[in-house]
Design a protein around this motif. Structure first.
Motif, PDB file in Angstrom:
ATOM      1  N   ARG A  47      15.903 -21.595  -6.971  1.00 27.82           N
ATOM      2  CA  ARG A  47      15.407 -22.107  -8.055  1.00 27.82           C
ATOM      3  C   ARG A  47      15.802 -23.491  -8.282  1.00 27.82           C
ATOM      4  O   ARG A  47      16.976 -23.544  -8.294  1.00 27.82           O
TER       5      ARG A  47
ATOM      6  N   GLU B 203      17.454 -10.695  -2.523  1.00 25.57           N
ATOM      7  CA  GLU B 203      17.336  -9.198  -2.436  1.00 25.57           C
ATOM      8  C   GLU B 203      18.134  -8.611  -1.327  1.00 25.57           C
ATOM      9  O   GLU B 203      18.123  -9.176  -0.311  1.00 25.57           O
TER      10      GLU B 203
ATOM     11  N   LYS C 192      20.031  -6.911  -5.877  1.00 28.23           N
ATOM     12  CA  LYS C 192      19.811  -8.250  -5.817  1.00 28.23           C
ATOM     13  C   LYS C 192      21.089  -9.033  -6.215  1.00 28.23           C
ATOM     14  O   LYS C 192      21.914  -8.582  -6.903  1.00 28.23           O
TER      15      LYS C 192
ATOM     16  N   ASP D 107      18.237 -16.611  -5.522  1.00 22.88           N
ATOM     17  CA  ASP D 107      18.100 -14.926  -5.705  1.00 22.88           C
ATOM     18  C   ASP D 107      17.879 -14.503  -4.356  1.00 22.88           C
ATOM     19  O   ASP D 107      17.102 -14.969  -3.363  1.00 22.88           O
TER      20      ASP D 107
ATOM     21  N   ARG E 184      22.251 -12.855  -7.716  1.00 24.12           N
ATOM     22  CA  ARG E 184      21.879 -14.156  -8.236  1.00 24.12           C
ATOM     23  C   ARG E 184      22.957 -15.183  -8.338  1.00 24.12           C
ATOM     24  O   ARG E 184      23.952 -14.584  -8.787  1.00 24.12           O
TER      25      ARG E 184
ATOM     26  N   HIS F 108      24.072 -18.693 -10.076  1.00 19.36           N
ATOM     27  CA  HIS F 108      23.776 -19.761 -11.056  1.00 19.36           C
ATOM     28  C   HIS F 108      24.568 -21.079 -10.624  1.00 19.36           C
ATOM     29  O   HIS F 108      25.793 -20.864 -10.513  1.00 19.36           O
TER      30      HIS F 108
END
Length: 188
Positions: A82, A97, A163, A95, A165, A167
């Protein structure tokens, strides 16, 4: 029966389809590559970090990558980068999976595996970064670690798949501000 190596576990026999996942210790090592790296992370650095993890960027796509996990993953890719909306030369996170999204007919066999992995991953990440903040809702469970340098890790159990993630510090701060703003409005 689970066949194990130092980096992956093969659950294919129990799942009834091709299904492997990172060992909890290897996932923790992959997370360290990202969360302990100096932020902000540029596009070029992202490609290098993906390579260090054994992940391959999709040809002609600087936002999608595949992982080294062999599975019955019916997605075109296993992870995504991202980019920061305020400065797209840096990323706002990734991200990944961690398990495949299995066909409906296999969910009853894979759900216990996925839930077990969630517990193992939760313990491994907690050993490295302390206790998370946990949330549950109709979609599943998630655990969030916000580190001292404001990188956050989100482990998400979405009923039938896992998953992760990550940041960036900037994205973590924006998300925290948004949540605080929503909470403030609810208290009015």
């Amino acid at each position: 029966m689970v066949t194990s190596t130092s980096t992956t576990n093969d659950f294919s026999e129990a799942a009834g389809l091709s299904f492997s996942a990172y060992s909890a210790d290897h996932l923790a090592a992959l997370l360290r590559i990202w969360v302990e790296h100096s932020w902000p992370i540029s596009k070029e650095e992202t490609f290098n970090l993906c390579d260090r993890c054994g992940w391959t960027m999709m040809q002609g796509d600087d936002e999608s990558f595949t992982t080294s996990i062999q599975s019955a993953n019916y997605n075109q890719f296993d992870g995504s980068v991202r980019y920061d909306a305020n400065d797209p030369s840096f990323i706002s996170g990734i991200d990944v999976e961690l398990t495949p999204r299995t066909p409906t007919e296999s969910i009853s066999r894979t759900t216990p595996i996925v839930k077990g992995l969630y517990g193992e991953y939760l313990n491994a990440i907690s050993r490295a970064y302390g206790n998370p903040t946990a949330f549950s809702n109709e979609a599943g469970q998630s655990s969030i670690w916000t580190l001292p340098h404001h990188v956050s890790i989100h482990l998400i159990l979405n009923q039938t798949y896992l998953k992760i993630r990550i940041h960036s510090p900037a994205q973590t701060k924006r998300t925290t501000r948004t949540i605080s703003h929503i909470t403030d409005h609810r208290n009015i």
